[in-house]
Design an enzyme around this catalytic site. Structure first.
Site, short mmCIF file in Angstrom:
data_model
loop_
_atom_site.label_atom_id
_atom_site.label_comp_id
_atom_site.label_asym_id
_atom_site.label_seq_id
_atom_site.Cartn_x
_atom_site.Cartn_y
_atom_site.Cartn_z
N GLU A 76 -9.07 7.12 -8.52
CA GLU A 76 -9.23 5.83 -8.72
C GLU A 76 -9.41 5.15 -7.27
OE1 GLU A 76 -6.94 7.87 -9.94
OE2 GLU A 76 -5.61 6.90 -11.25
N ARG A 226 -1.34 -3.67 -7.40
CA ARG A 226 -1.43 -4.27 -6.19
C ARG A 226 -2.88 -5.17 -6.31
NH1 ARG A 226 -3.16 -3.01 -0.62
NH2 ARG A 226 -1.96 -4.50 0.82
N LYS A 385 -7.83 -6.57 10.27
CA LYS A 385 -7.25 -6.87 8.92
C LYS A 385 -6.45 -8.22 8.85
CE LYS A 385 -5.58 -3.58 6.55
NZ LYS A 385 -4.82 -2.26 5.97
#
Length: 420
Positions: A76, A226, A385
């Site tokens: 995934e 999430r 980020k």
């Protein structure tokens, strides 16, 4: 309709997988997990755009401070990182086709597939330029239940295997609704109260399983939950792309499923209902995404795992592919390309295209073009980020809310690297 959708999606994904070369696929009695992202629109049937296989992670002691390895090579996660590279390719496609002086380049672009992205509204915050094209839907396929809370080892699944005559309904309610309680004194993963791969609080964040040394990677169930809050695009892409959410999640049926087991209901509890406590704390750009859940037929034998991990011989490699030309094989326990020798382990040529360093390079190319930054103005991966302020704050809220408030954090130096 539901059966048709699950069958259609699985056939598309398995066909894409079978079209790839043998390299990196399970051999003999080996098995793996297959995952893929597909896109559809009113005028287009589902099409596979990113694919990954794998069941391995890098152990905690082998994490790199340079961002040059793939820490988590579960199917995934590999598929999602391949999807991120596909998004960058689509952004580049839009930039090329919008430039009037780039006629020759436009002709070289695959004209049969239109971009799945479009320009965002001028009212969007910050420098967000793109969004998923209106009418386009993103779909996720997994050949088996994701590891962690949704897996066959969860208490919720185990209770379903007990004959209904032997289990009180209140036990099922208690198991499925654990996440509605608000515990404050929960153990941290890896804390003294919860060492190694021992028992973990059932509904809370779980560590990826590992044989031997402990991993520091969070389970796929927790990561997908999430994504249902923050989107699949991540913090860097969030600065130029609106959150992208999954519309449907399709999971392959298991030969070992208990009677009267509703896979779709189980997925809904595991991947959606656990995020409901966040409903009152969402920031403007985000939402609680509620995908539709579908069941696919039992996958081919190379994706059929035994009921117990001890009886399963898993393939050590991960395939990584996307529609824009990416095709790699990664050794899951090292996070580098297949064939990397011990002597050449640090060479750039051994890095996967989906490691943090390579994805950061794509982001800098998108936001800064080919301009060289002075050493003083360079920012670390972490700093870049964190420039996605709203994403950073939403992520902080997510990880501070039960049942996600024991989210495992990797060493800070793993995100302090720069791009030369």
């Amino acid at each position: 309709m539901e059966e048709d959708w699950g069958k259609t999606v699985s056939e598309k994904v398995i066909s894409a997988y079978m079209s790839l070369p043998k390299k990196g696929k399970p051999q003999g009695r080996e098995v793996t997990v297959l995952s893929a992202f597909l896109v559809s629109s009113p005028s287009q049937d589902p099409k596979v755009i990113a694919l990954g296989t794998g069941t391995k992670c890098v152990s905690g002691s082998l994490l790199s401070p340079r961002g040059d390895i793939v820490n988590d090579s579960h199917a995934e996660v590999v598929a999602r990182r391949a999807l991120i590279r596909f998004f960058y390719s689509e952004i580049q496609r839009m930039q090329l086709t919008s430039g009037k002086s780039n006629e020759a380049k436009r002709q070289r672009i695959d004209s049969e597939t239109s971009s799945i992205l479009e320009s965002a509204d001028s009212s969007c915050p910050g420098e967000v330029k793109y969004k998923l094209k209106s009418g386009c839907l993103l779909h996720l396929y997994i050949s088996q239940l994701p590891c962690g809370y949704a897996s066959t080892s969860s208490p919720l699944y185990a209770l379903k295997k007990i004959p209904s005559t032997q289990v009180d309904d209140s036990l099922l309610v208690q198991a499925s609704d654990i996440c509605s309680s608000r515990h404050s004194d929960v153990p941290e993963i890896g804390s003294n109260s919860n060492k190694g791969n021992g028992s973990q609080v059932a509904d809370m964040v779980q560590r990826k399983p590992g044989r031997g040394e402990t991993t520091l990677s969070v389970s796929c169930s927790d990561k997908i939950a999430r994504w249902n809050v923050l989107g699949v695009q991540g913090a860097l892409l969030y600065q130029v792309l609106q959150p992208v959410y999954i519309s449907t999640i399709t999971v392959g049926q298991s030969l070992h499923s208990p009677d009267n087991f509703s896979l779709a209901d189980h997925l809904r509890r595991s991947l959606y209902e656990r995020i409901l406590p966040l409903s009152d704390e969402l920031l403007t750009s985000f939402r609680l995404n509620k995908p539709l859940f579908f069941v696919a037929p039992v996958p081919p034998s190379e994706f059929q795992h035994s009921e117990t991990a001890q009886a399963t011989l898993t393939c050590g490699y991960s395939l990584c592919w996307n529609y824009s030309g990416l095709h790699e094989v990664i050794l899951g326990t090292t996070g580098r390309k297949q064939g990397t020798s011990a002597k050449g382990a640090l060479y750039p040529s051994t890095q996967s295209s989906i490691c943090k360093q390579r994805l950061l390079e794509l982001f800098l190319k998108e936001t800064h073009g080919h301009k060289r930054e002075s050493s003083k103005s360079k920012k670390s991966y972490r700093e870049l980020k964190n420039k996605a302020t709203e994403y950073y704050l939403m992520s902080k809220i997510f990880k501070g809310k039960y049942p996600f408030n024991n989210w495992l954090r990797k060493p800070l130096n793993c995100e302090d690297f720069l791009i030369n």
